[in-house]
Design an enzyme around this catalytic site. Sequence first.
Site, mmCIF file in Angstrom:
data_model
loop_
_atom_site.group_PDB
_atom_site.id
_atom_site.type_symbol
_atom_site.label_atom_id
_atom_site.label_comp_id
_atom_site.label_asym_id
_atom_site.label_seq_id
_atom_site.Cartn_x
_atom_site.Cartn_y
_atom_site.Cartn_z
ATOM 1 N N LYS B 33 5.739 -7.144 12.342
ATOM 2 C CA LYS B 33 6.230 -6.901 10.982
ATOM 3 C C LYS B 33 5.021 -6.978 10.061
ATOM 4 C CE LYS B 33 7.766 -7.228 6.819
ATOM 5 N NZ LYS B 33 8.160 -8.491 6.246
ATOM 6 N N GLY B 36 3.352 -8.077 2.951
ATOM 7 C CA GLY B 36 2.626 -9.035 2.116
ATOM 8 C C GLY B 36 1.236 -8.565 1.721
ATOM 9 N N GLY B 69 8.850 -3.728 -0.803
ATOM 10 C CA GLY B 69 9.608 -4.003 -2.029
ATOM 11 C C GLY B 69 8.837 -3.733 -3.311
ATOM 12 N N ASP B 196 12.158 -7.904 7.870
ATOM 13 C CA ASP B 196 12.060 -8.938 8.906
ATOM 14 C C ASP B 196 13.179 -8.765 9.928
ATOM 15 O OD1 ASP B 196 9.822 -10.293 7.772
ATOM 16 O OD2 ASP B 196 11.152 -11.167 6.266
ATOM 17 N N LYS B 255 12.915 -14.642 7.824
ATOM 18 C CA LYS B 255 11.863 -14.563 8.832
ATOM 19 C C LYS B 255 12.230 -15.417 10.044
ATOM 20 C CE LYS B 255 8.415 -13.684 5.278
ATOM 21 N NZ LYS B 255 8.525 -12.220 5.406
#
Lengths: 296, 296, 296, 296, 296, 296
Positions: B33, B36, B69, B196, B255
């Site tokens: 994944k 960030g 996002g 996630d 997560k």
Amino acid sequence: MKKGVESLIAKAEILIEALPYIRTFAGKTFVIKYGGKAMISEDLKSSVAQDIVLLKYIGINPIIVHGGGKEITQLMDKLGKKAQFVGGLRVTDRETMEIAEMVLVGKVNKEIVNLINRHGGLAVGLSGKDSNLLVAKKKSPATSGADSSAVDLGFVGDIEEVNPAVISTLCRSGYVPVISSIGVSREGEGLNINADHAAGAVAAALKAEKLILLTDVEGIMSSEGDVSTLISSLDRQKAEEMIGCGEISAGMIPKVRSCTAALSEGVSRTHIIDGRLSHSMLLEIFTDRGIGTMVV
Amino acid sequence: MKKGVESLIAKAEILIEALPYIRTFAGKTFVIKYGGKAMISEDLKSSVAQDIVLLKYIGINPIIVHGGGKEITQLMDKLGKKAQFVGGLRVTDRETMEIAEMVLVGKVNKEIVNLINRHGGLAVGLSGKDSNLLVAKKKSPATSGADSSAVDLGFVGDIEEVNPAVISTLCRSGYVPVISSIGVSREGEGLNINADHAAGAVAAALKAEKLILLTDVEGIMSSEGDVSTLISSLDRQKAEEMIGCGEISAGMIPKVRSCTAALSEGVSRTHIIDGRLSHSMLLEIFTDRGIGTMVV
Amino acid sequence: MKKGVESLIAKAEILIEALPYIRTFAGKTFVIKYGGKAMISEDLKSSVAQDIVLLKYIGINPIIVHGGGKEITQLMDKLGKKAQFVGGLRVTDRETMEIAEMVLVGKVNKEIVNLINRHGGLAVGLSGKDSNLLVAKKKSPATSGADSSAVDLGFVGDIEEVNPAVISTLCRSGYVPVISSIGVSREGEGLNINADHAAGAVAAALKAEKLILLTDVEGIMSSEGDVSTLISSLDRQKAEEMIGCGEISAGMIPKVRSCTAALSEGVSRTHIIDGRLSHSMLLEIFTDRGIGTMVV
Amino acid sequence: MKKGVESLIAKAEILIEALPYIRTFAGKTFVIKYGGKAMISEDLKSSVAQDIVLLKYIGINPIIVHGGGKEITQLMDKLGKKAQFVGGLRVTDRETMEIAEMVLVGKVNKEIVNLINRHGGLAVGLSGKDSNLLVAKKKSPATSGADSSAVDLGFVGDIEEVNPAVISTLCRSGYVPVISSIGVSREGEGLNINADHAAGAVAAALKAEKLILLTDVEGIMSSEGDVSTLISSLDRQKAEEMIGCGEISAGMIPKVRSCTAALSEGVSRTHIIDGRLSHSMLLEIFTDRGIGTMVV
Amino acid sequence: MKKGVESLIAKAEILIEALPYIRTFAGKTFVIKYGGKAMISEDLKSSVAQDIVLLKYIGINPIIVHGGGKEITQLMDKLGKKAQFVGGLRVTDRETMEIAEMVLVGKVNKEIVNLINRHGGLAVGLSGKDSNLLVAKKKSPATSGADSSAVDLGFVGDIEEVNPAVISTLCRSGYVPVISSIGVSREGEGLNINADHAAGAVAAALKAEKLILLTDVEGIMSSEGDVSTLISSLDRQKAEEMIGCGEISAGMIPKVRSCTAALSEGVSRTHIIDGRLSHSMLLEIFTDRGIGTMVV
Amino acid sequence: MKKGVESLIAKAEILIEALPYIRTFAGKTFVIKYGGKAMISEDLKSSVAQDIVLLKYIGINPIIVHGGGKEITQLMDKLGKKAQFVGGLRVTDRETMEIAEMVLVGKVNKEIVNLINRHGGLAVGLSGKDSNLLVAKKKSPATSGADSSAVDLGFVGDIEEVNPAVISTLCRSGYVPVISSIGVSREGEGLNINADHAAGAVAAALKAEKLILLTDVEGIMSSEGDVSTLISSLDRQKAEEMIGCGEISAGMIPKVRSCTAALSEGVSRTHIIDGRLSHSMLLEIFTDRGIGTMVV
């Protein structure tokens, strides 16, 4: 009931009529440029998707290539950006390119993929960036048309190299590839590519049996706009002559050029057909006379 | 020159140290994944791409899953739409869903694909719509959290079925699949999926060897924010207890839940690691101690 | 801990540095002549075995060829037989040949096989007799050197034909072939073969990417013994000139000749490197500058 | 000429008699322990090699396992080392082990490989070290026989694990594997293995159709040495009783035990036959009555 | 022209209607008992052949089984032999058997093969003797019906074993197998087999998707001869009841029994349809309602 | 017993004598024209079937081609039709053609198939109609011989095209194809084909290693009927000369012409041998001298 049976038999005979075409095209690759009204009307969208799925199931490998100029302009409008064209080509600054890519890859492509899947196929979307499928280079300002001598078109490109291995991998495993006409430069930049040209380049790279361009006209007419002058079949030399003397003009030029380019690299037949007609692809493929204009 | 050679030898010994891990993981599947800060900083993006390409070349099959996002909110802002969240989930009306899909599939996915290709890999992007990869159903309003009892989240979904055949087809042919966390309902609607969860579901469907979640924290800490309390390894029961008593909270919950769900369906090991560190994936994979928190 | 992580990241970067080389050499075949001090020192033996296993795991096919003159002489001594050399070649009567074969195939080969297996590879030993791998014919007395005009060298041979199918079979199934430099005549007699020549012939038969000769010197020097005159790269013509004028002499001649012969039959690159250096193979393969002398 | 033709027809009928056996055994694996006089006499060696090559060509997979005690003793003698036996097992110090390995792998194995190749086969030699084919552990002193209670046998081992993948790889590609009865400990030490046991273990690992032990006697006799008491067929229980009451003794015990052990792990039939007879293998395989003693 | 296009579109829509059935049956096996009027009328023969070839091209594996009672009787007449029947079964002496085999295998089979080939398929004829396809045993006199207690039927058999490997080999390579209902006893004698039973046994051995029996009636009727009482669908239990109470009688019994027997061995659906209708197979396969009677 | 063993060893040596031939012919294709007395005598039929099955089991691909003139004439007699020949060719009206096809395909072919299957092979019968194996055209009256200038031979044909794919499909899957010499015209009519020519054409299409014609004479003799003048080996030119001067005449001409035609299209060796001898095929294949006449 007798009547019902007779009508059923008539239907069965229509299936049987298709048999020689099924035999001829089994295992062959068809590249289909999808665009125009056939991409807007709900009925036509459904008709196109059914045709594609039918082709796949009877053993033909359909490959779809699409653009989506109108949707790009719509999002630009919403974002307050004005679309500008020079010689039929969109002037594409970095922000426009980003919009174009989002619209083609993230919206139009996914709608087509979804449409095919809803009709029983298994489509997988690709852009020219995926596995470097369509490597392109920026158009030089000089080549972009008579009146655009001084204009830099920005992120607009010409295809230099097609890497079709991922298409073959997907076809062999039963998928229908759907390709957005986005190219990638050797430096990794996205480039706007004419979808007709992209379809022609893909057909050439795959040595496709047929390149079919779905358009919003009946085909090439010797007297533009007069359907009674529709030309069924045209050879490459004649096509060039007609471009030369202006009988073929405007948006039809890139379509005809895609055809002649594909033919010169080993594609067997190319067709410009009327996507406004229900099941126009089947009509082309499964009748002797075909429809639209065949460039050979 | 002697000095140069000694330094080279030291480097060679580091390659040799990696050998036991290469042996252990050859032919295995890792679902990563990606998200960030590792998705924003140019240096980290390059570091992640290098790691992925290295894994592919030494015989591991990396599968990338991503969300995005922030990019969605940015485009919404530009279009004058206000993002609204309930219980950490984006309220997604039809227009928002269209924006989300364009951004994830047409922008973020293509950037990752391109990034991997620029570093010598061959990536192919997929969304959950491609060959019905991620079939989902709309979340019911009741299940979306304590304070949201009356809110319809709109086009937000939970994965019901993963059809991973296209992933296997691509991996076997040498490609790195990059998957946008967009699902498709049985009626053909696009649905927003937590990335996630998407990664966990893909890992489960592939019975992956490892699920690795790149995050913006060092891992799970018994005292949140205090790195000295980092937990190296955690079993599923303990994880549930920590969620129960609030030691694990907010964004860390999905997560951890992805990890425990994946573990219960046959994934061997799951890792929550710090994507802000250069080459964090390699550190996890090629050292005995690993980094971050392993949930087993 | 911070410090530990930094050092780990530095290590990861070294792995990443290797990536372009891994990409370039994936699926390629390297023939490695193993000999000299690298075959005696426990540390170097371990270092060579690690290098070989690493190559195998990152997708390269290493093929090992070895001799073992010292061990042969040792057993001859124990059996009270005096080793005799003419023009650098061992005079090999029937009993000597039997000793040589036992030592190379039954002792040295098995030690190398075992060494690789202890480091996690799967090696399989071969002699030139196995499936007629190295078919040779006896050297004629006349060709064995200037001062040996009258001497019959006995069971010493030149390779006439390599049958590499068994090597390919083993490589494809994941094994590392280890080949003793024993040939077989068309009449079925064992023949002593120079190991450098055997390595070159095997590399030529396999159209190997690289032929690497591990030696006990830094490479070819324009002034013998003076490391500061080490020649990094040498073409075939220059090599022949240096042999002609005596700058390359003695034991280096068969090495250089193996290289030039292999190059003329389709091997891409050949290297004479210093086996006394830890991980010298990796240094050669995974650095731009390489080490030793490359003959191209 | 008439006479000549009749004699030819008689020959053809003998080929036809073999047909039912060829049909029965096509694609099956036979493990053959080669030893005794059949390994010494030039005529018998040639006869055995012909039989093996014939089996290979008619679709059977022959696997050869051999020892070579006499040749080991000969080299020990030459080197001034005295062979010492306890309970029929050679006391094997490190130096003896090295000698045994050189003789078996570097001399006996290569002679057999060469012999088969001279008769038109393609043999490849293997020792238990190659790809860890025969993993063994040192015999404990206590188990080595009644009178040897205090004797450490040294490098003598029992097979713990057979890794037959390399055998299958070679068979599938048309080679005849020839295996020296040398084992390897988990620490990488060479170990002396009884060749009958090695053959039985290989047959068991491959679920062979037949295990054939070539010996220097006609088979098992109820009254030892009296050929008129030859037992054609024997079941495992009866064999154990005969060992118990001493009717089967000395060197015949490991042979019978190899048979019973192989049978208990899925080998279909085991045979103890007289290798002193020309083409004894063919006689066993291609006649209804067979020769020697079958243990079932 | 407009009119012509509309009619073409109507035809294309009929192809599209077939798509769901094509999807459902792709890769499935259909066993078709060919007989009755469909085997005599030139038009119907052509219609059946077209249907078979179409099925093959759209990915279905059709297997044809046929008898040919009338043609057998014709040749017997010409040869002055009188056909004799007991309980609906032909009394078959050795000479009659030879005639039956010549007619079915050498005439009827070849006509069907030829017919399919003329319509663009690639048919290959088989009899039950080819690779022991249909192993049968002679019917015992006692089992041949109520009034035939004392009559030996001669060379009339029941199928004991089907060896369908040759069918699969041919289907996989693109051929349409056409099977004469001739069996072979374990002693090698030809036996006359009821063609309905042969079709059922072949369908069972192949776990076919469908068994289709072409007959000269509309299907099973609750009141025999009254088409308005045609039963569309019937389960096995009901079918047995109808046989028990005489509602199903005479020649329909072996047809129904073939269906129930095939169903009990894994065939999915069985159909008794009216071969006198053009394209009756397509009507059954490509319409929801189907035609004739389905036994499930 | 000693005596018994010696005789067994003598038999084993005969097997060994066959080894070089087995090696030479492994994987090769032999086309065998089966006819004459070898097709009538029970002993010879059994001998031929054994030979064919043996060839198949030792890795050769035998293909059988047969005619059957006598059986055709027999059935014609029974049906009151008089056989008529012009220039050695049967005048074949439509009814005769139907009789010929029934006899060859439905009787003779099935007997041969059955015979091979009874001896442990797996034969599958084919006619020239199956998958259009032997496409032929009607002989024109003018070419049918000196004295037949005015006679239309009817359904007698010459082979124009062989489609051997079905033969290869069957051979690869372990079957022995048995082919009736019936051709099919492009219009779908059955045509009577000379079986020697059919065998030659099949051998040519398969680039067979050997074409073997089983006849009722010892071979070609320079003085017809005098066995002492048997010619062992003959080249194509000499064969044509002997036909020219009448030394080769009548029924031997099509045999010799089949051989020379096959040789000119890539068949390696052709043989005319005496089918009246037991195991004549084995004698030809497994002896150095061979039997009969080889045309090369």
